[in-house]
Design a protein around this motif. Structure first.
Motif, mmCIF file in Angstrom:
data_model
loop_
_atom_site.group_PDB
_atom_site.id
_atom_site.type_symbol
_atom_site.label_atom_id
_atom_site.label_comp_id
_atom_site.label_asym_id
_atom_site.label_seq_id
_atom_site.Cartn_x
_atom_site.Cartn_y
_atom_site.Cartn_z
ATOM 1 N N ALA A 181 -20.111 4.150 -0.376
ATOM 2 C CA ALA A 181 -19.449 4.061 0.924
ATOM 3 C C ALA A 181 -19.344 5.418 1.602
ATOM 4 C CB ALA A 181 -18.065 3.436 0.758
ATOM 5 N N ASP A 182 -19.227 6.490 0.837
ATOM 6 C CA ASP A 182 -19.120 7.832 1.418
ATOM 7 C C ASP A 182 -20.364 8.223 2.205
ATOM 8 O OD1 ASP A 182 -16.620 8.133 0.303
ATOM 9 O OD2 ASP A 182 -17.305 9.334 -1.400
ATOM 10 N N LEU A 183 -21.493 7.609 1.902
ATOM 11 C CA LEU A 183 -22.733 7.948 2.611
ATOM 12 C C LEU A 183 -22.630 7.624 4.103
ATOM 13 C CD1 LEU A 183 -25.429 6.682 0.053
ATOM 14 C CD2 LEU A 183 -24.618 9.039 0.392
ATOM 15 N N ASP A 184 -21.738 6.682 4.462
ATOM 16 C CA ASP A 184 -21.574 6.325 5.873
ATOM 17 C C ASP A 184 -21.032 7.494 6.691
ATOM 18 O OD1 ASP A 184 -22.455 3.761 5.348
ATOM 19 O OD2 ASP A 184 -20.430 2.995 4.957
ATOM 20 N N ASN A 185 -20.388 8.431 6.021
ATOM 21 C CA ASN A 185 -19.781 9.563 6.722
ATOM 22 C C ASN A 185 -20.664 10.809 6.698
ATOM 23 O OD1 ASN A 185 -17.377 8.010 7.106
ATOM 24 N ND2 ASN A 185 -16.764 8.504 4.994
ATOM 25 N N HIS A 186 -21.930 10.646 6.293
ATOM 26 C CA HIS A 186 -22.808 11.800 6.163
ATOM 27 C C HIS A 186 -24.076 11.638 6.990
ATOM 28 C CE1 HIS A 186 -20.941 14.287 2.975
ATOM 29 N NE2 HIS A 186 -20.357 13.146 2.645
ATOM 30 N N VAL A 187 -24.627 12.806 7.370
ATOM 31 C CA VAL A 187 -25.926 12.845 8.045
ATOM 32 C C VAL A 187 -26.995 12.762 6.958
ATOM 33 C CG1 VAL A 187 -27.459 14.208 9.487
ATOM 34 C CG2 VAL A 187 -24.981 14.281 9.893
ATOM 35 N N CYS A 188 -27.897 11.819 7.103
ATOM 36 C CA CYS A 188 -28.916 11.605 6.081
ATOM 37 C C CYS A 188 -30.321 11.770 6.679
ATOM 38 C CB CYS A 188 -28.791 10.207 5.474
ATOM 39 S SG CYS A 188 -27.210 9.945 4.602
ATOM 40 N N ILE A 189 -31.150 12.452 5.946
ATOM 41 C CA ILE A 189 -32.549 12.656 6.354
ATOM 42 C C ILE A 189 -33.359 11.489 5.797
ATOM 43 C CG2 ILE A 189 -34.542 14.194 6.153
ATOM 44 C CD1 ILE A 189 -32.344 16.419 5.539
ATOM 45 N N ARG A 190 -34.122 10.847 6.655
ATOM 46 C CA ARG A 190 -34.831 9.644 6.227
ATOM 47 C C ARG A 190 -36.346 9.837 6.271
ATOM 48 N NH1 ARG A 190 -32.463 5.022 10.023
ATOM 49 N NH2 ARG A 190 -33.275 6.486 11.549
ATOM 50 N N LEU A 191 -36.995 9.233 5.309
ATOM 51 C CA LEU A 191 -38.446 9.112 5.346
ATOM 52 C C LEU A 191 -38.810 7.839 6.103
ATOM 53 C CD1 LEU A 191 -39.286 10.077 1.664
ATOM 54 C CD2 LEU A 191 -39.944 11.375 3.703
ATOM 55 N N SER A 192 -39.849 7.908 6.906
ATOM 56 C CA SER A 192 -40.241 6.751 7.708
ATOM 57 C C SER A 192 -40.534 5.532 6.839
ATOM 58 C CB SER A 192 -41.478 7.094 8.547
ATOM 59 O OG SER A 192 -41.203 8.170 9.415
ATOM 60 N N ALA A 193 -41.069 5.779 5.650
ATOM 61 C CA ALA A 193 -41.413 4.672 4.758
ATOM 62 C C ALA A 193 -40.222 4.176 3.942
ATOM 63 C CB ALA A 193 -42.535 5.093 3.815
ATOM 64 N N VAL A 194 -39.099 4.919 3.942
ATOM 65 C CA VAL A 194 -37.919 4.538 3.144
ATOM 66 C C VAL A 194 -36.675 4.736 4.017
ATOM 67 C CG1 VAL A 194 -36.786 4.760 0.894
ATOM 68 C CG2 VAL A 194 -39.163 5.498 1.155
ATOM 69 N N ARG A 195 -36.535 3.936 5.065
ATOM 70 C CA ARG A 195 -35.414 4.107 5.998
ATOM 71 C C ARG A 195 -34.091 3.667 5.383
ATOM 72 N NH1 ARG A 195 -36.529 4.941 11.483
ATOM 73 N NH2 ARG A 195 -38.753 5.220 11.912
ATOM 74 N N ARG A 196 -34.133 2.722 4.463
ATOM 75 C CA ARG A 196 -32.935 2.319 3.713
ATOM 76 C C ARG A 196 -33.054 2.852 2.292
ATOM 77 N NH1 ARG A 196 -29.886 -2.185 5.791
ATOM 78 N NH2 ARG A 196 -30.663 -2.830 7.847
ATOM 79 N N TRP A 197 -32.022 3.533 1.819
ATOM 80 C CA TRP A 197 -32.113 4.188 0.524
ATOM 81 C C TRP A 197 -31.951 3.186 -0.613
ATOM 82 C CZ3 TRP A 197 -28.962 9.387 0.896
ATOM 83 C CH2 TRP A 197 -29.631 10.255 1.777
ATOM 84 N N PRO A 198 -32.881 3.150 -1.575
ATOM 85 C CA PRO A 198 -32.734 2.290 -2.752
ATOM 86 C C PRO A 198 -31.664 2.862 -3.690
ATOM 87 C CG PRO A 198 -35.026 3.003 -2.421
ATOM 88 C CD PRO A 198 -34.170 3.853 -1.560
#
Length: 298
Positions: A181-198
């Motif tokens: 849940a803490d990830l909602d409060n953070h800026v996350c760098i995303r890969l185009s092929a993995v937009r949702r983190w496993p």
């Protein structure tokens, strides 16, 4: 034209006797006679004059000697080229690997590999895209992401788990996350092929939606953005192990989730007749991975 017949012809022409050629080849005299007869039938000419006391080459046999020698030499050369001595590699190894893994793991191992195998050449395509190894005529592809269903042959070479990391400068400004849940409060760098983190939660793989200012197709760009403090990044171990070691990135552990356990895999077109250069390279890669893991304090 059957090459054993050609080699038998050369042996008989050399010693001038069917029985002597049989002893030289370690076969029965009748087998030598049958092979010469089969070759003569194939060529449509008589190669030897035979009497009870002598055996000599015909004019056609004399003319055939240099051709037979060339064929036998070509076969020997092909076997030497394609089936080198065990432990040695020769020829051109055509392969592809992810860019980051290739630069951090594969390239550093090449000097020792090439020194030990001076007849080996490397043709290396560093790319994060999925390459058609059959269509491109490649011997090998290294993959560090989940493998798609394929008719190709895949072998696990070593572990490569996903992990979340961030630069110390980012963590100085933002409280370190400890739950999903803490990830909602953070800026996350995303890969185009993995937009949702496993993430693995209670033994089940979920896809966590994350948001941020940077999305990229490049693993190297995502890592650089993380080092610059632009947010959290979820990458694989071999993408960031050197940065974890030098402290430019810090691993983040979540209390209520584990990371997906991936592997470094070698993908080949077939499990049959794998070139010796592929096996020698993979042996060196396994050794390289073990040595790097043993030297890693993380």
């Amino acid at each position: 034209m059957f090459l054993p017949d050609v080699r038998t012809f050369l042996a008989v022409a050399s010693v001038g006797s069917l029985s002597a050629a049989a002893r030289q080849l370690d076969v029965a005299p009748m087998q030598v006679s049958r092979r010469i007869a089969a070759l003569e039938e194939d060529l449509g000419v008589r190669l030897f004059h035979r009497t009870t006391r002598s055996l000599t080459l015909t004019a056609e046999g004399e003319a055939f000697v240099p051709f037979a020698t060339a064929m036998a030499d070509a076969e020997s050369g092909a076997r030497a080229e394609l089936s080198p001595l065990p432990g040695k590699a020769s020829g051109v190894l055509r392969m592809t690997a992810p860019s980051g893994f290739g630069q951090s793991v594969v390239l550093p191992m090449l000097p020792a590999l090439l020194e030990a195998n001076p007849e080996l050449r490397i043709d290396l395509d560093l790319s994060d895209r999925q390459v058609d190894i059959v269509g491109q005529g490649l011997d090998l592809a290294l993959r560090i992401a989940p493998l798609e269903d394929s008719e190709l042959v895949a072998k696990k070479i070593g572990p490569n788990p996903r992990l979340i990391c961030a630069a110390p400068v980012y963590l100085e400004k933002h409280e370190r996350p400890s739950t999903v849940a803490d990830l909602d409060n953070h800026v996350c760098i995303r890969l185009s092929a993995v937009r949702r983190w496993p993430l693995v939660v209670d033994g089940t793989l979920i896809r966590k939606r994350v948001d941020g200012y940077v999305t990229t197709t490049s693993v190297e760009a995502a890592r650089t953005a993380a080092v610059q403090g632009l947010g959290l990044a979820q990458l694989t171990y071999w993408d960031v192990f050197r940065h974890l070691a030098d402290g430019s990135l810090v691993q983040i552990h979540l209390q209520d989730a584990a990371m997906e356990d991936l592997s470094v895999s070698a993908v080949m077109p077939s499990r049959r007749y794998v070139p010796n250069r592929v096996n020698v390279f993979l042996d060196g890669l396994r050794k390289q991975i073990v040595e790097l893991r043993e030297g890693d304090r993380y």
